[in-house]
Design a protein around this motif. Sequence first.
Motif, PDB file in Angstrom:
ATOM      1  N   PRO A  42       0.829  -1.215   0.000  1.00 29.99           N
ATOM      2  CA  PRO A  42       0.000   0.000   0.000  1.00 29.99           C
ATOM      3  C   PRO A  42       0.862   1.263   0.000  1.00 29.99           C
ATOM      4  CG  PRO A  42      -0.846  -1.582   1.587  1.00 29.99           C
ATOM      5  CD  PRO A  42       0.483  -2.113   1.120  1.00 29.99           C
ATOM      6  N   GLY A  43       0.644   2.120  -0.977  1.00 29.91           N
ATOM      7  CA  GLY A  43       1.416   3.347  -1.073  1.00 29.91           C
ATOM      8  C   GLY A  43       2.799   3.183  -1.666  1.00 29.91           C
ATOM      9  N   HIS A  44       3.189   1.956  -1.949  1.00 30.65           N
ATOM     10  CA  HIS A  44       4.514   1.675  -2.525  1.00 30.65           C
ATOM     11  C   HIS A  44       4.352   0.570  -3.570  1.00 30.65           C
ATOM     12  CE1 HIS A  44       6.529   4.082   0.580  1.00 30.65           C
ATOM     13  NE2 HIS A  44       5.674   3.542   1.419  1.00 30.65           N
ATOM     14  N   SER A  45       3.789   0.925  -4.704  1.00 34.31           N
ATOM     15  CA  SER A  45       3.427  -0.073  -5.712  1.00 34.31           C
ATOM     16  C   SER A  45       4.622  -0.841  -6.263  1.00 34.31           C
ATOM     17  CB  SER A  45       2.673   0.605  -6.864  1.00 34.31           C
ATOM     18  OG  SER A  45       3.483   1.600  -7.473  1.00 34.31           O
ATOM     19  N   ASN A  59       4.903 -12.846  -0.136  1.00 37.29           N
ATOM     20  CA  ASN A  59       6.138 -12.674   0.638  1.00 37.29           C
ATOM     21  C   ASN A  59       5.672 -12.459   2.080  1.00 37.29           C
ATOM     22  OD1 ASN A  59       8.385 -11.642   2.040  1.00 37.29           O
ATOM     23  ND2 ASN A  59       9.257 -10.779   0.168  1.00 37.29           N
ATOM     24  N   ASP A  60       5.484 -13.555   2.806  1.00 42.34           N
ATOM     25  CA  ASP A  60       4.862 -13.482   4.130  1.00 42.34           C
ATOM     26  C   ASP A  60       5.648 -12.607   5.104  1.00 42.34           C
ATOM     27  OD1 ASP A  60       2.686 -15.110   3.479  1.00 42.34           O
ATOM     28  OD2 ASP A  60       3.861 -16.929   3.803  1.00 42.34           O
ATOM     29  N   GLU A  61       6.956 -12.669   5.041  1.00 37.17           N
ATOM     30  CA  GLU A  61       7.762 -11.878   5.970  1.00 37.17           C
ATOM     31  C   GLU A  61       7.560 -10.382   5.734  1.00 37.17           C
ATOM     32  OE1 GLU A  61      12.423 -11.253   7.364  1.00 37.17           O
ATOM     33  OE2 GLU A  61      11.893 -12.799   5.893  1.00 37.17           O
ATOM     34  N   LEU A  62       7.583  -9.985   4.456  1.00 37.07           N
ATOM     35  CA  LEU A  62       7.409  -8.573   4.132  1.00 37.07           C
ATOM     36  C   LEU A  62       5.997  -8.106   4.456  1.00 37.07           C
ATOM     37  CD1 LEU A  62       8.877  -6.149   3.025  1.00 37.07           C
ATOM     38  CD2 LEU A  62       8.199  -6.830   0.715  1.00 37.07           C
ATOM     39  N   ILE A  63       5.026  -8.951   4.200  1.00 34.90           N
ATOM     40  CA  ILE A  63       3.639  -8.612   4.525  1.00 34.90           C
ATOM     41  C   ILE A  63       3.480  -8.386   6.029  1.00 34.90           C
ATOM     42  CG2 ILE A  63       1.291  -9.565   4.646  1.00 34.90           C
ATOM     43  CD1 ILE A  63       1.859 -10.886   1.921  1.00 34.90           C
ATOM     44  N   ARG A  64       4.136  -9.243   6.814  1.00 31.97           N
ATOM     45  CA  ARG A  64       4.061  -9.115   8.275  1.00 31.97           C
ATOM     46  C   ARG A  64       4.760  -7.856   8.761  1.00 31.97           C
ATOM     47  NH1 ARG A  64       7.615 -10.016  11.984  1.00 31.97           N
ATOM     48  NH2 ARG A  64       9.029 -11.090  10.531  1.00 31.97           N
ATOM     49  N   VAL A 112       0.659  -5.418   5.978  1.00 36.03           N
ATOM     50  CA  VAL A 112      -0.231  -5.335   4.818  1.00 36.03           C
ATOM     51  C   VAL A 112      -1.504  -6.128   5.095  1.00 36.03           C
ATOM     52  CG1 VAL A 112      -0.492  -5.808   2.351  1.00 36.03           C
ATOM     53  CG2 VAL A 112       1.734  -5.120   3.264  1.00 36.03           C
ATOM     54  N   PRO A 113      -2.673  -5.491   5.039  1.00 30.01           N
ATOM     55  CA  PRO A 113      -3.929  -6.206   5.322  1.00 30.01           C
ATOM     56  C   PRO A 113      -4.307  -7.159   4.191  1.00 30.01           C
ATOM     57  CG  PRO A 113      -4.393  -3.962   4.635  1.00 30.01           C
ATOM     58  CD  PRO A 113      -2.899  -4.061   4.774  1.00 30.01           C
ATOM     59  N   GLU A 114      -4.996  -8.229   4.554  1.00 29.01           N
ATOM     60  CA  GLU A 114      -5.446  -9.203   3.551  1.00 29.01           C
ATOM     61  C   GLU A 114      -6.388  -8.561   2.545  1.00 29.01           C
ATOM     62  OE1 GLU A 114      -5.213 -12.819   1.712  1.00 29.01           O
ATOM     63  OE2 GLU A 114      -4.099 -12.108   3.469  1.00 29.01           O
ATOM     64  N   SER A 115      -7.135  -7.565   2.995  1.00 23.42           N
ATOM     65  CA  SER A 115      -8.066  -6.876   2.092  1.00 23.42           C
ATOM     66  C   SER A 115      -7.324  -6.204   0.939  1.00 23.42           C
ATOM     67  CB  SER A 115      -8.884  -5.835   2.860  1.00 23.42           C
ATOM     68  OG  SER A 115      -8.029  -4.869   3.467  1.00 23.42           O
ATOM     69  N   HIS A 116      -6.097  -5.732   1.203  1.00 24.82           N
ATOM     70  CA  HIS A 116      -5.297  -5.115   0.138  1.00 24.82           C
ATOM     71  C   HIS A 116      -4.879  -6.161  -0.887  1.00 24.82           C
ATOM     72  CE1 HIS A 116      -2.285  -2.604  -1.849  1.00 24.82           C
ATOM     73  NE2 HIS A 116      -1.435  -3.599  -1.713  1.00 24.82           N
ATOM     74  N   ILE A 117      -4.446  -7.322  -0.408  1.00 19.75           N
ATOM     75  CA  ILE A 117      -4.051  -8.401  -1.319  1.00 19.75           C
ATOM     76  C   ILE A 117      -5.243  -8.828  -2.173  1.00 19.75           C
ATOM     77  CG2 ILE A 117      -3.104 -10.733  -1.486  1.00 19.75           C
ATOM     78  CD1 ILE A 117      -1.115  -8.807  -0.331  1.00 19.75           C
TER      79      ILE A 117
END
Length: 229
Positions: free
Chosen positions: A59-62, A94-99, A103-108
């Motif tokens: 989010p905010g960093h495409s 990329n689970d580590e980066l998401i954590r 990053v919310p699941e809704s964004h994915i």
Amino acid sequence: MFKDRQDAGERLAGELKDLGGESTVVLALPRGGVPIAAIVAKALGAPLGLLMVRKIGAPGHSELAVAAAVHTGESVGAEAEIEDIAASLQVVRNDELIRVLGVPESHIDAEARKAAQEIAERQALYGDHAWSGALEGRTVILIDDGVATGLSARAALQAVRRREPAQLIFAAPVAAPDVASELAQIADRLVALHQPEDLGAVSLWYENFDQVGDREVVTALAAANERSP
């Protein structure tokens, strides 16, 4: 360093010349991988298809990829509905980066929906010219113009593996060495002509790295598959 994608394709084709045969098919990651894959396909006498992959940015960093969505279907006709494409998307995270980024699941989910829309649009443009068919029991060569994080490549390899090819090869002119090692664990064979320790951007390894347009993709596919653009 490569002069351009033409140079990269010719050099990559030389490394893959042992893979020609009636069962071989070349798949490109559009758009940048298509001109290179077209040269390889011609050298091997193989058909050229596409594997649709779209990065999902934070989010905010495409530009910061936290996931990649890939279409897993055996083929997608130009008439395919977005819902059909969305239902068949495989999302590699990329689970580590998401954590770390929270990053919310809704964004994915929302970005995966956008990926389905983009894939549908590209299919409408390219679908009539690209080879499509079963990959089961075939030698599949998956090609991109370079690999930095490897998220899209990993998603693509996993999607193709599910379609049970006899042999799965990933090839790119340039790749980060640590990422190449990871991809080599998924593919049966990995070919990366250059693996610089300090890769930076893929574009740095080409003298000419112009953006590949839709018309160029269509022309390359049509020529490789002997169809009219």
